[in-house]
Design a protein around this motif. Structure first.
Motif, PDB file in Angstrom:
ATOM      1  N   LEU A 170      17.324  -5.276  36.611  1.00  0.00           N
ATOM      2  CA  LEU A 170      16.833  -5.270  37.980  1.00  0.00           C
ATOM      3  C   LEU A 170      17.745  -6.188  38.775  1.00  0.00           C
ATOM      4  O   LEU A 170      17.933  -7.357  38.407  1.00  0.00           O
ATOM      5  N   ALA A 171      18.353  -5.662  39.823  1.00  0.00           N
ATOM      6  CA  ALA A 171      19.270  -6.427  40.661  1.00  0.00           C
ATOM      7  C   ALA A 171      18.568  -6.764  41.966  1.00  0.00           C
ATOM      8  O   ALA A 171      18.302  -5.889  42.788  1.00  0.00           O
ATOM      9  N   LYS A 172      18.267  -8.032  42.131  1.00  0.00           N
ATOM     10  CA  LYS A 172      17.537  -8.494  43.307  1.00  0.00           C
ATOM     11  C   LYS A 172      18.529  -9.048  44.319  1.00  0.00           C
ATOM     12  O   LYS A 172      19.163 -10.084  44.089  1.00  0.00           O
ATOM     13  N   ALA A 173      18.697  -8.327  45.438  1.00  0.00           N
ATOM     14  CA  ALA A 173      19.592  -8.804  46.491  1.00  0.00           C
ATOM     15  C   ALA A 173      18.904  -9.925  47.259  1.00  0.00           C
ATOM     16  O   ALA A 173      17.768  -9.774  47.717  1.00  0.00           O
ATOM     17  N   LEU A 174      19.598 -11.045  47.388  1.00  0.00           N
ATOM     18  CA  LEU A 174      19.005 -12.225  48.027  1.00  0.00           C
ATOM     19  C   LEU A 174      19.614 -12.536  49.384  1.00  0.00           C
ATOM     20  O   LEU A 174      19.039 -13.313  50.148  1.00  0.00           O
ATOM     21  N   THR A 175      20.767 -11.960  49.671  1.00  0.00           N
ATOM     22  CA  THR A 175      21.455 -12.185  50.943  1.00  0.00           C
ATOM     23  C   THR A 175      22.043 -10.875  51.444  1.00  0.00           C
ATOM     24  O   THR A 175      22.103  -9.875  50.714  1.00  0.00           O
TER      25      THR A 175
END
Length: 345
Positions: A170-175
């Motif tokens: 799971l790739a969680k984009a934070l910016t």
């Protein structure tokens, strides 16, 4: 910000897509150790590591760096004039950085980028670099990141955080930068509710596995002079051999020395990592050394990280709980015990 899915069989394709626009650094196994390397084509990215022996801080703060160059040839018009050494700051990605190491780079910002002083090379490297973090499913027994404001899936300083869920990430984009990276890498599949739930459970499970804890609640209120004169420093320093390993592997140490090196008429001014554990670190030109004794240097290391930094910046301790110094010290000096001694004095 969005949550996407990267299947493990698609990870190599994702990295290669990033390489079209970025220099990509990732963990590569060398013998028994892992280190971050620039991927040029034949390296194998290996994410099956607990942590790299050294943090990737050298990618922003090189261990040795040419700052300026000069010429001593009196016949040259530019003799004795310092010129900035040529440098490049290409768009880069540090792939697979652990959350503790990303947090460490944020801590180092207070030294290299503050209202009073800005190191131009640090700032340019930091601003041209994106950080894709890899959460820790299995923290080491020496990890204590949750005690110092972090965690196995801490998000500070990252553009993307990856959760290893077995057959996929799971790739969680934070910016916004993270969102663009996923788009450039061709990642488009949204994570469903079940995948997100598994990621949340993994985060909690990893935090529960951390068995090392250190107290920090009283450090801010302690009188610096009382800690400085505490009776336990001789015992803490007794076994130390001043090898400097603790500072070399530490992701938050920023001490450096500047030296001029000359060959014939060509000279370079070079910045090198240094260590407060070395006797020469505080040696004055007069011959006086304010920290000539081993116990003074050991005390300085811990006082800086756990007291002086705390008092000056008021954003916690200058330690991210990675445990590298605990694992690497040849005489088993344990910063976790020093936390306890200082906090409970």
């Amino acid at each position: 910000m969005s949550d996407k899915i990267i299947k493990k069989e698609d990870l190599e394709r994702f990295i290669k897509a990033l390489q079209q626009d970025y220099e990509v650094y990732a963990p590569v196994k060398e013998g028994d150790y892992y280190r971050f390397q620039l991927l040029k084509g034949d390296e194998t990215v290996d994410l099956n590591f607990s942590n790299t022996q050294l943090s990737p801080k050298s990618l922003l703060f090189p261990q040795s760096e040419r700052m300026f160059e000069f010429n001593l040839d009196e016949t040259k018009e530019e003799a004795h004039i310092l010129k900035e050494a040529p440098k490049e700051f290409p768009p880069s990605v540090i792939f697979g950085i652990r959350p503790c190491d990303a947090k460490a780079l944020r801590l180092m910002n207070v030294n290299f980028d503050n209202p009073e002083f800005q190191d131009p090379w640090w700032v340019k490297r930091r601003d041209s670099t994106a950080f894709i973090g890899l959460g820790c499913n299995e923290p080491r027994s020496t990890c204590f990141c949750t005690s110092v404001g972090g965690g196995p899936f801490h998000e500070e300083g990252l553009d993307i955080l990856l959760f290893d869920l077995g057959d996929l990430y799971l790739a969680k984009a934070l910016t916004d930068k993270g969102e663009r990276l996923l788009e450039q890498g061709g990642v488009s599949e949204d994570a469903d509710a079940d995948t997100k739930k598994k990621a949340d459970a993994l985060k909690q499970e990893a935090e529960d596995k951390i068995t090392s804890h250190v107290p920090t609640d009283k450090l801010k209120d302690k009188e610096a002079l009382k800690l400085f004169d505490a009776p336990f420093w001789d015992e803490v320093a007794f076994a130390c051999i001043n090898c400097g390993t603790c500072t070399f592997v530490c992701p938050t140490c920023w001490c450096f020395d500047i030296q001029d090196e000359v060959q014939k008429t060509q000279g370079d001014r070079i910045r090198n990592w240094d260590s407060c554990m070395f006797p020469l670190f505080t040696l004055h030109a007069s011959g006086h050394n304010p920290r000539s004794e081993k116990v003074q240097r050991v005390r300085q290391r811990f006082m800086h990280k756990l007291k002086y930094y705390v008092d000056k910046y008021d954003n916690g301790v200058a330690c991210v709980g990675c445990g590298r110094c605990v694992n690497s010290c040849p005489v088993n000096i344990d910063i976790r015990e020093v936390f306890r001694l200082m906090n409970e004095l």
